[in-house]
Design an enzyme around this catalytic site. Sequence first.
Site, PDB file in Angstrom:
ATOM      1  N   ASP A  13       0.792  -1.305   0.000  1.00  0.00           N
ATOM      2  CA  ASP A  13      -0.153   0.054   0.054  1.00  0.00           C
ATOM      3  C   ASP A  13       0.709   1.466  -0.012  1.00  0.00           C
ATOM      4  O   ASP A  13       0.456   2.223   0.688  1.00  0.00           O
ATOM      5  CB  ASP A  13      -0.967  -0.026   1.354  1.00  0.00           C
ATOM      6  CG  ASP A  13      -1.863  -0.999   1.150  1.00  0.00           C
ATOM      7  OD1 ASP A  13      -2.288  -1.652   0.200  1.00  0.00           O
ATOM      8  OD2 ASP A  13      -2.196  -1.597   2.280  1.00  0.00           O
ATOM      9  N   LYS A  16       1.797   2.221  -5.072  1.00  0.00           N
ATOM     10  CA  LYS A  16       2.506   1.559  -6.421  1.00  0.00           C
ATOM     11  C   LYS A  16       1.686   1.849  -7.516  1.00  0.00           C
ATOM     12  O   LYS A  16       1.947   2.254  -8.668  1.00  0.00           O
ATOM     13  CB  LYS A  16       2.593   0.164  -6.385  1.00  0.00           C
ATOM     14  CG  LYS A  16       3.640  -0.129  -5.306  1.00  0.00           C
ATOM     15  CD  LYS A  16       3.566  -1.701  -4.926  1.00  0.00           C
ATOM     16  CE  LYS A  16       2.324  -2.538  -4.270  1.00  0.00           C
ATOM     17  NZ  LYS A  16       2.346  -1.894  -2.842  1.00  0.00           N
ATOM     18  N   GLY A  40      -4.431  -4.583  -3.811  1.00  0.00           N
ATOM     19  CA  GLY A  40      -5.486  -3.373  -4.101  1.00  0.00           C
ATOM     20  C   GLY A  40      -4.667  -1.857  -4.412  1.00  0.00           C
ATOM     21  O   GLY A  40      -4.026  -1.335  -3.601  1.00  0.00           O
ATOM     22  N   HIS A  41      -4.742  -1.635  -5.871  1.00  0.00           N
ATOM     23  CA  HIS A  41      -3.785  -0.531  -6.337  1.00  0.00           C
ATOM     24  C   HIS A  41      -4.884   0.539  -6.514  1.00  0.00           C
ATOM     25  O   HIS A  41      -5.620   0.306  -7.540  1.00  0.00           O
ATOM     26  CB  HIS A  41      -3.097  -1.189  -7.389  1.00  0.00           C
ATOM     27  CG  HIS A  41      -1.868  -2.000  -7.127  1.00  0.00           C
ATOM     28  ND1 HIS A  41      -0.961  -2.662  -7.863  1.00  0.00           N
ATOM     29  CD2 HIS A  41      -1.692  -2.564  -5.830  1.00  0.00           C
ATOM     30  CE1 HIS A  41      -0.362  -3.438  -7.351  1.00  0.00           C
ATOM     31  NE2 HIS A  41      -0.552  -3.556  -6.045  1.00  0.00           N
ATOM     32  N   GLN A 223       2.069  -5.943  -3.200  1.00  0.00           N
ATOM     33  CA  GLN A 223       2.510  -6.044  -1.686  1.00  0.00           C
ATOM     34  C   GLN A 223       4.022  -5.221  -1.619  1.00  0.00           C
ATOM     35  O   GLN A 223       3.835  -4.304  -2.279  1.00  0.00           O
ATOM     36  CB  GLN A 223       2.569  -7.775  -1.461  1.00  0.00           C
ATOM     37  CG  GLN A 223       1.435  -8.376  -1.153  1.00  0.00           C
ATOM     38  CD  GLN A 223       0.736  -8.971  -2.490  1.00  0.00           C
ATOM     39  OE1 GLN A 223       1.465  -9.633  -3.313  1.00  0.00           O
ATOM     40  NE2 GLN A 223      -0.426  -8.738  -2.852  1.00  0.00           N
TER      41      GLN A 223
HETATM   42  P1  GDP Z   1      -0.868   0.464  -3.483  1.00  0.00           P
HETATM   43  O1  GDP Z   1      -1.259  -1.017  -3.103  1.00  0.00           O
HETATM   44  O2  GDP Z   1       0.883   0.464  -3.152  1.00  0.00           O
HETATM   45  O3  GDP Z   1      -0.909   0.734  -4.921  1.00  0.00           O
HETATM   46  O4  GDP Z   1      -1.436   1.582  -2.669  1.00  0.00           O
HETATM   47  P2  GDP Z   1      -2.942   1.444  -2.238  1.00  0.00           P
HETATM   48  O5  GDP Z   1      -3.703   2.130  -3.488  1.00  0.00           O
HETATM   49  O6  GDP Z   1      -3.234   0.304  -1.510  1.00  0.00           O
HETATM   50  O7  GDP Z   1      -2.568   2.757  -1.076  1.00  0.00           O
HETATM   51  C1  GDP Z   1      -2.270   3.907  -1.566  1.00  0.00           C
HETATM   52  C2  GDP Z   1      -3.558   5.061  -1.283  1.00  0.00           C
HETATM   53  O8  GDP Z   1      -2.730   6.292  -1.041  1.00  0.00           O
HETATM   54  C3  GDP Z   1      -4.308   5.306  -2.351  1.00  0.00           C
HETATM   55  O9  GDP Z   1      -5.795   5.430  -1.787  1.00  0.00           O
HETATM   56  C4  GDP Z   1      -3.918   6.458  -3.141  1.00  0.00           C
HETATM   57  O10 GDP Z   1      -4.868   7.188  -3.746  1.00  0.00           O
HETATM   58  C5  GDP Z   1      -3.358   7.187  -1.954  1.00  0.00           C
HETATM   59  N1  GDP Z   1      -2.261   8.010  -2.384  1.00  0.00           N
HETATM   60  C6  GDP Z   1      -1.128   7.707  -3.401  1.00  0.00           C
HETATM   61  N2  GDP Z   1      -0.398   8.717  -3.154  1.00  0.00           N
HETATM   62  C7  GDP Z   1      -0.530   9.703  -2.567  1.00  0.00           C
HETATM   63  C8  GDP Z   1      -0.104  10.993  -2.194  1.00  0.00           C
HETATM   64  O11 GDP Z   1       0.748  11.414  -2.380  1.00  0.00           O
HETATM   65  N3  GDP Z   1      -0.858  11.768  -1.128  1.00  0.00           N
HETATM   66  C9  GDP Z   1      -2.016  11.074  -0.749  1.00  0.00           C
HETATM   67  N4  GDP Z   1      -2.909  11.877   0.370  1.00  0.00           N
HETATM   68  N5  GDP Z   1      -2.607  10.086  -0.983  1.00  0.00           N
HETATM   69  C10 GDP Z   1      -1.910   9.564  -1.929  1.00  0.00           C
HETATM   70  P1  IMO Z   2      -0.800  -4.428  -2.244  1.00  0.00           P
HETATM   71  O1  IMO Z   2      -0.380  -4.886  -3.555  1.00  0.00           O
HETATM   72  C1  IMO Z   2      -0.886  -4.789   1.973  1.00  0.00           C
HETATM   73  C2  IMO Z   2      -1.036  -8.911   3.571  1.00  0.00           C
HETATM   74  C3  IMO Z   2      -2.453  -9.257   4.205  1.00  0.00           C
HETATM   75  C4  IMO Z   2      -1.708 -10.362   5.419  1.00  0.00           C
HETATM   76  C5  IMO Z   2      -0.541 -10.916   4.591  1.00  0.00           C
HETATM   77  C6  IMO Z   2      -0.832 -12.231   3.949  1.00  0.00           C
HETATM   78  O2  IMO Z   2      -2.205  -3.540  -2.379  1.00  0.00           O
HETATM   79  O3  IMO Z   2       0.228  -3.397  -1.728  1.00  0.00           O
HETATM   80  P2  IMO Z   2      -2.472 -12.913   1.831  1.00  0.00           P
HETATM   81  O4  IMO Z   2      -4.037 -12.689   1.691  1.00  0.00           O
HETATM   82  O5  IMO Z   2      -1.745 -12.152   0.784  1.00  0.00           O
HETATM   83  O6  IMO Z   2      -2.121 -14.354   2.140  1.00  0.00           O
HETATM   84  O7  IMO Z   2      -2.175 -12.056   3.278  1.00  0.00           O
HETATM   85  O8  IMO Z   2      -0.157  -9.840   3.538  1.00  0.00           O
HETATM   86  N1  IMO Z   2      -1.209  -8.246   2.302  1.00  0.00           N
HETATM   87  C7  IMO Z   2      -1.298  -6.792   2.076  1.00  0.00           C
HETATM   88  N2  IMO Z   2      -0.990  -5.778   2.736  1.00  0.00           N
HETATM   89  N3  IMO Z   2      -1.153  -4.454   0.709  1.00  0.00           N
HETATM   90  C8  IMO Z   2      -1.365  -5.541  -0.098  1.00  0.00           C
HETATM   91  O9  IMO Z   2      -1.242  -5.599  -1.406  1.00  0.00           O
HETATM   92  C9  IMO Z   2      -1.533  -6.872   0.630  1.00  0.00           C
HETATM   93  N4  IMO Z   2      -1.656  -8.295   0.032  1.00  0.00           N
HETATM   94  C10 IMO Z   2      -1.608  -8.886   1.336  1.00  0.00           C
HETATM   95  O10 IMO Z   2      -3.109  -8.189   5.049  1.00  0.00           O
HETATM   96  O11 IMO Z   2      -0.954  -9.690   6.415  1.00  0.00           O
HETATM   97 MG    MG Z   3      -2.948  -1.599  -2.026  1.00  0.00          MG
END
Ligand code: GDP
Ligand code: IMO
Ligand code: MG
Length: 428
Positions: A13, A16, A40-41, A223
């Site tokens: 999270d 990416k 979850g991107h 991840q």
């Molecule tokens: P990922 O799994 O690495 O793609 O990241 P996620 O999407 O799960 O979580 C990142 C969250 O931060 C998302 O809700 C993005 O919209 C948000 N986000 C990304 N860059 C920024 C930033 O620079 N500032 C803020 N406030 N939010 C951001």
């Molecule tokens: P993105 O790509 C954050 C965590 C789960 C748990 C562990 C194992 O959005 O960054 P799993 O279901 O993979 O066997 O769970 O990994 N986990 C993540 N945490 N971002 C993710 O993906 C994750 N995918 C799995 O919460 O701790």
């Molecule tokens: Mg994510």
Amino acid sequence: MTNLIILGLQWGDEGKGKIVDMLAERFDIVARYQGGHNAGHTVTIGEKKFVLHLLPSGILHPGKLCVIGNGVVVDPKALFQEMETLQQQGISDVEGRLFVSARAHAIMPYHRLLDRAHEHELGTKRIGTTGRGIGPAYENKIARSGLVISDFLNESLFREKLQTNLAYAKKIVNDDAPELSYDSLCETYLNYGKQLRPYVTDCSLLIDRAIKSGKSVLFEGAQGAMLDIDHGTYPYVTSSNACSGGVCTGLGIGPTKISGVLGVIKAYTTRVGEGPFPTELFDQDGERLRERGGEFGATTGRPRRCGWFDAVVGRYAVRINGVSKLAVMKLDVLDSFPTITICTGYRYRGELISELPMEPDALQECEPVYEEHEGWQESTVGITDYESLPHKAQTYLNRLSELLETDIAVVSTGPKRDQTLVKDGSLF
Ligand code: GDP
Ligand code: IMO
Ligand code: MG
């Protein structure tokens, strides 16, 4: 710089999805190499928000090819559901642009049941998985009995392998579960097989040919380094190689084809699920990070655990991934803090250490050693030029770069595409 890996350096999270989306324009192909729909991107384009789970984030860019590599575990039901959701959001040209490896392993309904059963069995020691069946699907792969995507196109082989797998799953989970009916699974999943046919490809060959003809590839990690099965906080990890090494095995390409690694890292730290997290905050600062950063899981909606930046973790992740440059995300979330803290080392068994201990479970015992920085206490939202950042924000970023011994190429100052600062006007 032609073929670039983008991956997370913490516990996922990091942002990416935003960076892949921002850079996808410069590449011809976006490829996922590991993980599944546990990811979850989030991509924010204008006022529209998209959350990609299994599909590479490049799917939002018309004309870009997207690859789901052999290292990914694919739940066919989740795949088609995600395509349908995207269609409702106006992305309807997926066929012809999406390629799924014939060698990718499938996540079946019994994997979800096994995931749940395993977590239940662990009790207080549970991993806190996403419950998507990821671990059991990879177990099945390593045990050499899993169903691969090409099996779905071969009815007799599919039936035979399914029977063996079901018999095994039934020894562990309640065999009355409707998800375990052989006949209904055959019907539903052979039907998915028909739907999958146009997408099934030799993805290694596709990428090799593309690179030979001068095309460029973006490798999208899911991840993060600390969730990597080999290098993360085992056993509190996911079941795949999220690190850069996973690109080669997860797509069938060689390391000589990779030109660089962009490490995505938040300006603080978060984690979802269980497991050690030395800089975790349980006070108002932690609550403030969660609120300001909107730190709730993009896949499961769970509140993310929040804490200060951990430079020991960051430096470790740079090392194991061979990171060439950093993208520092969510700087704006720190805007209002009067004091911002960085963990520069740990106190471990009476000693001060600056590298992660070698035992995978030792992080539990590490106490962070902090240094404090004065906060800038003004808005950085949407700033796109490094020199325009508050001086104290520049000092903070320079310190992160120094501690990680890596240059910062990108700073993100908001969730939108244009709320991004590319340092010195170039990435590499
Ligand atoms: P990922 O799994 O690495 O793609 O990241 P996620 O999407 O799960 O979580 C990142 C969250 O931060 C998302 O809700 C993005 O919209 C948000 N986000 C990304 N860059 C920024 C930033 O620079 N500032 C803020 N406030 N939010 C951001
Ligand atoms: P993105 O790509 C954050 C965590 C789960 C748990 C562990 C194992 O959005 O960054 P799993 O279901 O993979 O066997 O769970 O990994 N986990 C993540 N945490 N971002 C993710 O993906 C994750 N995918 C799995 O919460 O701790
Ligand atoms: Mg994510």
